[in-house]
Design a protein around this motif. Structure first.
Motif, PDB file in Angstrom:
ATOM      1  N   HIS A 178      53.710  40.175  41.847  1.00  8.44           N
ATOM      2  CA  HIS A 178      54.401  41.466  41.884  1.00  8.44           C
ATOM      3  C   HIS A 178      54.042  42.260  40.630  1.00  8.44           C
ATOM      4  O   HIS A 178      53.752  41.699  39.578  1.00  8.44           O
ATOM      5  N   SER A 179      54.062  43.570  40.736  1.00  6.58           N
ATOM      6  CA  SER A 179      53.943  44.406  39.544  1.00  6.58           C
ATOM      7  C   SER A 179      54.812  45.645  39.695  1.00  6.58           C
ATOM      8  O   SER A 179      55.247  45.999  40.798  1.00  6.58           O
ATOM      9  N   ALA A 187      48.779  44.024  34.694  1.00  4.06           N
ATOM     10  CA  ALA A 187      48.042  44.959  35.545  1.00  4.06           C
ATOM     11  C   ALA A 187      47.481  46.046  34.630  1.00  4.06           C
ATOM     12  O   ALA A 187      48.204  46.591  33.794  1.00  4.06           O
ATOM     13  N   VAL A 199      53.132  41.964  35.188  1.00  6.68           N
ATOM     14  CA  VAL A 199      52.971  41.251  36.460  1.00  6.68           C
ATOM     15  C   VAL A 199      53.949  40.087  36.447  1.00  6.68           C
ATOM     16  O   VAL A 199      54.013  39.318  35.482  1.00  6.68           O
ATOM     17  N   HIS A 236      46.804  46.814  42.633  1.00 10.07           N
ATOM     18  CA  HIS A 236      48.210  46.915  43.008  1.00 10.07           C
ATOM     19  C   HIS A 236      48.435  48.219  43.771  1.00 10.07           C
ATOM     20  O   HIS A 236      48.126  49.306  43.272  1.00 10.07           O
ATOM     21  N   TRP A 246      48.916  43.954  47.345  1.00 12.48           N
ATOM     22  CA  TRP A 246      47.683  44.094  46.575  1.00 12.48           C
ATOM     23  C   TRP A 246      46.533  44.380  47.527  1.00 12.48           C
ATOM     24  O   TRP A 246      46.471  43.802  48.618  1.00 12.48           O
ATOM     25  N   LEU A 280      44.926  43.669  38.761  1.00 13.46           N
ATOM     26  CA  LEU A 280      45.339  42.375  38.218  1.00 13.46           C
ATOM     27  C   LEU A 280      44.341  41.953  37.145  1.00 13.46           C
ATOM     28  O   LEU A 280      43.130  41.951  37.375  1.00 13.46           O
TER      29      LEU A 280
END
Length: 221
Positions: free
Chosen positions: A114-115, A188, A128, A162, A143, A169
Motif C-alpha cells: 500500500h502507499s 514510493a 509504503v 502506484h 499497482w 515502488l
C-alpha cells in the motif's frame, strides 16, 4: 495469522521446486508470471527482497512496515499476486500483461502492499506500508505493472507504479536501526530510477492457462 512454526516447513518444501522454476527459458510461455502465483521480489540494485512483518512504523501512518531483506530464505518475503481492488478476482494462471493493475498480498499477514501521502521514515519520500484487514483494502493497494514486453516475464526487471499517486515502488539503500536493524527502507518515489526495478525470484508459480487465447501472435510462438 499463520504461526511461523507452521509456515517454516511449508516454505522449506517450496524451496525444493525453485531450482526447476529457475531453469525455464525466456522464450517459453512457462516463463510468464501469472495471477495467483506466490513470489519474492528482489530489487535489482540493492539485492534485497520485498519484506513485511508485524512491526509498525513509529512515524507516518503507523501501519505495518514494509522493508527490504537480504535474506533469501525468510518466509515473510512472500507475496501473492492478486487482482486490483474493486475487481473480485483474476483468473488463476492468467498471464499478466504489461500495464495490468495488480495487488500484492503479504502471505504471512494477509495485508496488501500500500502507499499514500505520508512521508517515508528515512528518506522522506512517500511511505509504503502493508494495509488492510481480513483481505479488505482500498484503491491505495493498486499497482500498475510497468514492463517492456507484452507480458511479465520471470527473468525481466519490472517496475510497479502506484495507481493513486503515480509514484514508483523503490528501495532507497538506507537501512533501519532496531528493532529491524539492517533492513532496507522501501518507499514510493516520484520518478523511476535504478532502485525502482524488481525481478521475481523464489516462489510458487501457477502454470499459465489458456495460452493460445492470451499470447500475442509473434513468430517465435
Amino acid at each position: 495469522m499463520i504461526p511461523s512454526s507452521v509456515m517454516a516447513p511449508v516454505f522449506s518444501a517450496i524451496a525444493g521446486v525453485l531450482t526447476f522454476c529457475a531453469t525455464m527459458g525466456a522464450g517459453s510461455y512457462l516463463n510468464q508470471v501469472t495471477c495467483g502465483s506466490v513470489v519474492k521480489l528482489k530489487n535489482n540494485i540493492y539485492d534485497g527482497r520485498l519484506h513485511s512483518h508485524e512491526v509498525r512504523y513509529g512515524s507516518g501512518s503507523g501501519q505495518q512496515s514494509v522493508t527490504g531483506m537480504k535474506s533469501k530464505t525468510d518466509h515473510n518475503s512472500y507475496w501473492t499476486i492478486k487482482a486490483p481492488y474493486a475487481k473480485t478476482q483474476c483468473d488463476r494462471g492468467e498471464p499478466l500483461k504489461c500495464g495490468s493493475l495488480i495487488r500484492l498480498q503479504h502471505m504471512a499477514t494477509g495485508k496488501y502492499l500500500h502507499s499514500h501521502h505520508f512521508s517515508s521514515p528515512l528518506s522522506s519520500n512517500q511511505e509504503v506500508s502493508a494495509f488492510g484487514e481480513n483481505g479488505q483494502g482500498d484503491t491505495g493497494d493498486n499497482w500498475q505493472l510497468v514492463c517492456d514486453d507484452d507480458f511479465w516475464a520471470r527473468d525481466a526487471a519490472v517496475r510497479f507504479r502506484h495507481v493513486d499517486t503515480g509514484y514508483f515502488l523503490h528501495m532507497t539503500g538506507a537501512t533501519f536501526g532496531r528493532p529491524i536493524a539492517g533492513q532496507y527502507e522501501i518507499c514510493a518515489h516520484s520518478a523511476s530510477s535504478s532502485g525502482s526495478y524488481w525481478q521475481v525470484m523464489e516462489g510458487v508459480y501457477i502454470k499459465p492457462s489458456d495460452v493460445a487465447g492470451t499470447l500475442s501472435r509473434h513468430d517465435e510462438f
